[in-house]
Design an enzyme around this catalytic site. Structure first.
Site, mmCIF file in Angstrom:
data_model
loop_
_atom_site.group_PDB
_atom_site.id
_atom_site.type_symbol
_atom_site.label_atom_id
_atom_site.label_comp_id
_atom_site.label_asym_id
_atom_site.label_seq_id
_atom_site.Cartn_x
_atom_site.Cartn_y
_atom_site.Cartn_z
ATOM 1 N N CYS A 101 0.693 -1.311 0.059
ATOM 2 C CA CYS A 101 -0.102 0.097 -0.097
ATOM 3 C C CYS A 101 0.714 1.349 -0.218
ATOM 4 O O CYS A 101 1.855 1.387 0.625
ATOM 5 C CB CYS A 101 -1.079 -0.055 1.137
ATOM 6 N N GLU A 102 0.476 2.273 -0.694
ATOM 7 C CA GLU A 102 1.512 3.403 -0.879
ATOM 8 C C GLU A 102 1.262 4.220 0.224
ATOM 9 O O GLU A 102 2.135 5.053 0.402
ATOM 10 C CB GLU A 102 0.827 4.006 -2.248
ATOM 11 N N HIS A 103 0.288 4.117 1.072
ATOM 12 C CA HIS A 103 0.249 4.891 2.437
ATOM 13 C C HIS A 103 1.146 4.558 3.539
ATOM 14 O O HIS A 103 1.702 5.407 4.214
ATOM 15 C CB HIS A 103 -1.120 5.050 2.775
ATOM 16 N N HIS A 104 1.434 3.196 3.707
ATOM 17 C CA HIS A 104 2.069 2.602 4.877
ATOM 18 C C HIS A 104 3.260 1.973 4.230
ATOM 19 O O HIS A 104 3.988 1.322 5.068
ATOM 20 C CB HIS A 104 1.323 2.215 5.804
ATOM 21 N N GLN A 142 -5.626 -0.317 -3.854
ATOM 22 C CA GLN A 142 -6.266 -1.439 -4.645
ATOM 23 C C GLN A 142 -7.186 -1.173 -5.743
ATOM 24 O O GLN A 142 -7.118 -1.590 -6.831
ATOM 25 C CB GLN A 142 -7.117 -2.236 -3.389
ATOM 26 N N HIS A 170 -5.240 -5.853 3.695
ATOM 27 C CA HIS A 170 -4.426 -4.786 3.761
ATOM 28 C C HIS A 170 -3.599 -4.815 5.211
ATOM 29 O O HIS A 170 -4.485 -4.774 6.261
ATOM 30 C CB HIS A 170 -5.113 -3.306 3.742
ATOM 31 N N CYS A 172 -2.116 -2.790 6.708
ATOM 32 C CA CYS A 172 -2.235 -1.691 7.369
ATOM 33 C C CYS A 172 -3.460 -1.586 8.200
ATOM 34 O O CYS A 172 -3.696 -0.743 8.973
ATOM 35 C CB CYS A 172 -1.986 -0.341 6.736
#
Ligand SMILES: Nc1nc2c(ncn2[C@@H]2O[C@H](COP(=O)(O)OP(=O)(O)OP(=O)(O)O)[C@@H](O)[C@H]2O)c(=O)[nH]1
Ligand SMILES: [Zn+2]
Length: 215
Positions: A101-104, A142, A170, A172
């Site tokens: 995931c690009e956030h975490h 996603q 996910h 995260c």
């Protein structure tokens, strides 16, 4: 930053394809130093025996997990698009997905189901899984991963339609944050007849639910 325009790539891809060039401006030594800094920030001693090679391992692992940035559709297809007078649904199910995931930068683990209805052209079946792999091995959400796979097939084959469903969990949301193990997310991208015709969509949905009788 110079972007070479690639007709086989979507506009999001045009941007992403510039990343390797950007990456080259950062040396591996700098990347390892950044991991070392993180370890110190976490209160660890980066020089203790167990951690001394960790910056290198983390860098290598992240390079592997994002290797999709260095790949292109052209390269992975290797010409495996064939003229064929087929017009029934082709479905490749249960393609393992390991993305980040690009956030975490934490894992997204799941499965993709990809179908298309040909319109004079078919693609090598393994290439469908390779397309999933190329987009999964990038920093993702996603939804974007799902639509990139659909758009790639739509662009390559100009089929009657493409349907992609991804079911994923996910990390995260499991290991941190809201901590909901067992939760999973379903995303879909429907193109052409799958978007327009509810019977084609229903047939696809039905086929991804039944159990294969050789299992
Ligand atoms: N739509 C979408 N959201 C995602 C995906 N992966 C992670 N997220 C979400 O991205 C959001 C980032 O929210 P922020 O509030 O900025 O970050 P955060 O404080 O770490 O959020 P929490 O996870 O709620 O603790 C979270 O809600 C994540 O669940 C994805 O693939 N698609
Ligand atoms: Zn996340």
């Amino acid at each position: 930053m110079t972007l070479s325009i690639r007709p086989d790539l979507t506009s999001a891809d045009q941007v992403l394809s510039s990343l390797p060039a950007q990456k080259r401006k950062v040396t591996e030594a700098e990347m390892m130093q950044a991991v070392r800094t993180l370890l110190i920030g976490l209160g660890e001693d980066p020089d203790r025996e167990g951690l001394k090679d960790t910056p290198k391992r983390v860098m290598k692992a992240l390079q592997f997990l994002t290797k999709g940035y260095t790949q292109s559709l052209d390269e992975l297809l290797n010409g495996a698009v064939f003229t064929e007078d087929a017009n029934e649904m082709v479905l490749v199910r249960d393609i393992d997905i390991f993305s980040s995931c690009e956030h975490h930068i934490l894992p997204i683990i799941g499965r993709a189901h990809v179908a298309y209805i040909p319109n004079g052209k078919v693609i090598g079946l393994s290439k469908i899984a390779r397309i999933c792999e190329m987009y999964a091995r990038r920093l993702q959400v996603q939804e974007r991963l799902t639509s990139q796979i659909a758009d790639a097939l739509q662009g390559l084959l100009k089929p009657q339609g493409v349907a992609v469903v991804i079911e994923a969990t996910h990390m995260c949301m499991v290991m941190r944050g809201v901590q909901k193990p067992g939760s999973w997310t379903v995303t879909s991208a429907m193109r052409g007849v799958f978007a327009e015709d509810s019977r084609s969509r229903a047939e696809f949905m039905n086929l991804i639910r039944h159990n294969a009788n050789f299992h």
